[in-house]
Design a protein around this motif. Structure first.
Motif, mmCIF file in Angstrom:
data_model
loop_
_atom_site.group_PDB
_atom_site.id
_atom_site.type_symbol
_atom_site.label_atom_id
_atom_site.label_comp_id
_atom_site.label_asym_id
_atom_site.label_seq_id
_atom_site.Cartn_x
_atom_site.Cartn_y
_atom_site.Cartn_z
ATOM 1 N N GLN A 13 53.747 50.800 34.661
ATOM 2 C CA GLN A 13 53.504 49.399 34.995
ATOM 3 C C GLN A 13 54.653 48.870 35.845
ATOM 4 O O GLN A 13 55.824 49.129 35.550
ATOM 5 N N ILE A 14 54.300 48.141 36.894
ATOM 6 C CA ILE A 14 55.291 47.518 37.763
ATOM 7 C C ILE A 14 55.101 46.010 37.675
ATOM 8 O O ILE A 14 54.066 45.480 38.067
ATOM 9 N N GLY A 22 55.667 37.627 37.741
ATOM 10 C CA GLY A 22 55.166 37.828 36.391
ATOM 11 C C GLY A 22 53.953 38.736 36.321
ATOM 12 O O GLY A 22 53.651 39.277 35.252
ATOM 13 N N GLU A 23 53.253 38.927 37.448
ATOM 14 C CA GLU A 23 52.069 39.775 37.435
ATOM 15 C C GLU A 23 52.455 41.247 37.463
ATOM 16 O O GLU A 23 53.519 41.628 37.924
ATOM 17 N N VAL A 24 51.518 42.078 36.960
ATOM 18 C CA VAL A 24 51.772 43.502 36.758
ATOM 19 C C VAL A 24 50.758 44.332 37.547
ATOM 20 O O VAL A 24 49.558 44.024 37.552
ATOM 21 N N LEU A 25 51.258 45.375 38.187
ATOM 22 C CA LEU A 25 50.408 46.385 38.828
ATOM 23 C C LEU A 25 50.507 47.647 37.985
ATOM 24 O O LEU A 25 51.588 48.142 37.703
ATOM 25 N N GLU A 26 49.345 48.180 37.592
ATOM 26 C CA GLU A 26 49.317 49.390 36.787
ATOM 27 C C GLU A 26 48.977 50.585 37.664
ATOM 28 O O GLU A 26 48.067 50.536 38.492
ATOM 29 N N LEU A 27 49.705 51.669 37.481
ATOM 30 C CA LEU A 27 49.475 52.901 38.239
ATOM 31 C C LEU A 27 48.908 53.968 37.318
ATOM 32 O O LEU A 27 49.336 54.088 36.174
#
Length: 224
Positions: A3-4, A219-224
């Motif tokens: 998670q980023i 605050g938002e998250v990018l999931e890989l």
């Protein structure tokens, strides 16, 4: 899963089997999505010596025991001026720290404490849990970016400045995407203050089908 989380400006939290903070500038950051005391880390990567990138690295490292990774000169500067921290100095090259693959790569930018030059600016390619993440730091576009994907790719996500004035603007960052060939890209280092105002949708339009562009709010998250 990796998670980023975008913490605002150029600050990110990368979370997987290890927790990594990159350029944790929170105190004084009008975009900050967290307070320093809310964050934990195993490693803290600092791209250069400017205050909006070193940020709260020392405070977080003292509290959590995280190791600060930086250009050799910046690492020495930090450890000489702050008790109770551990730094690991690098100088453009690959290594592994606590199971995390890290490549420190060049960036075209200055590096100083506001008065004296300290080392050189850098970016990082991070390999964590089978994912490859490139944080460009503060930089202009340069053709050697093509080597990053050739040597260390494929790059799953590139975190690129688009604010102009001190770094690439949208046009230059779109060219960087062409050179890097990442699967995904997240714009950063824009709209924190008026000199670096930029439209991320303009950047997205310029990238086109070159990569998936994720415009994250702090605050938002990018999931890989």
């Amino acid at each position: 899963m990796v998670q980023i989380r975008f913490l605002g400006h150029a600050a990110f939290e990368v979370a997987g089997s290890k927790r990594i903070l990159i350029d944790p500038f929170l105190t004084g950051n009008p975009q900050a999505a967290a307070k320093p005391e809310e964050l934990n880390a195993d490693l803290i990567l600092v791209t250069h010596a400017h205050g909006d990138h070193i940020g709260d690295a020392v405070e977080i490292a003292k509290r959590t025991g995280a190791k600060i990774v930086a250009m050799f000169d910046v690492a020495n500067y930090l450890v000489e001026n702050n008790d109770g921290i551990t730094t690991i100095g690098m100088n453009y090259g690959p290594t592994e720290i606590d199971g995390v693959g890290i490549v420190q790569v060049p960036a075209w930018h200055s590096s100083s404490d506001g008065k004296y030059s300290i080392g050189n600016a850098s970016g990082y390619i991070v390999k964590l849990d089978g994912k490859t993440i490139y944080h460009a730091g503060d930089t202009f576009v340069f053709s050697d970016m093509a080597l990053f994907s050739e040597l260390y790719g494929p790059i799953d996500v590139a975190l690129l400045p688009i604010g102009g004035h001190f770094t690439m603007g949208p046009r230059e960052a779109a060219k960087a995407v062409e050179l890097l060939k990442p699967g995904k890209v997240v714009p950063m280092h824009y709209n924190t203050w008026p000199p670096i105002s930029a439209d991320p949708e303009e950047f997205q339009g310029l990238v086109g089908d070159g990569a998936e562009v994720y415009i994250l709010k702090p605050g938002e998250v990018l999931e890989l």
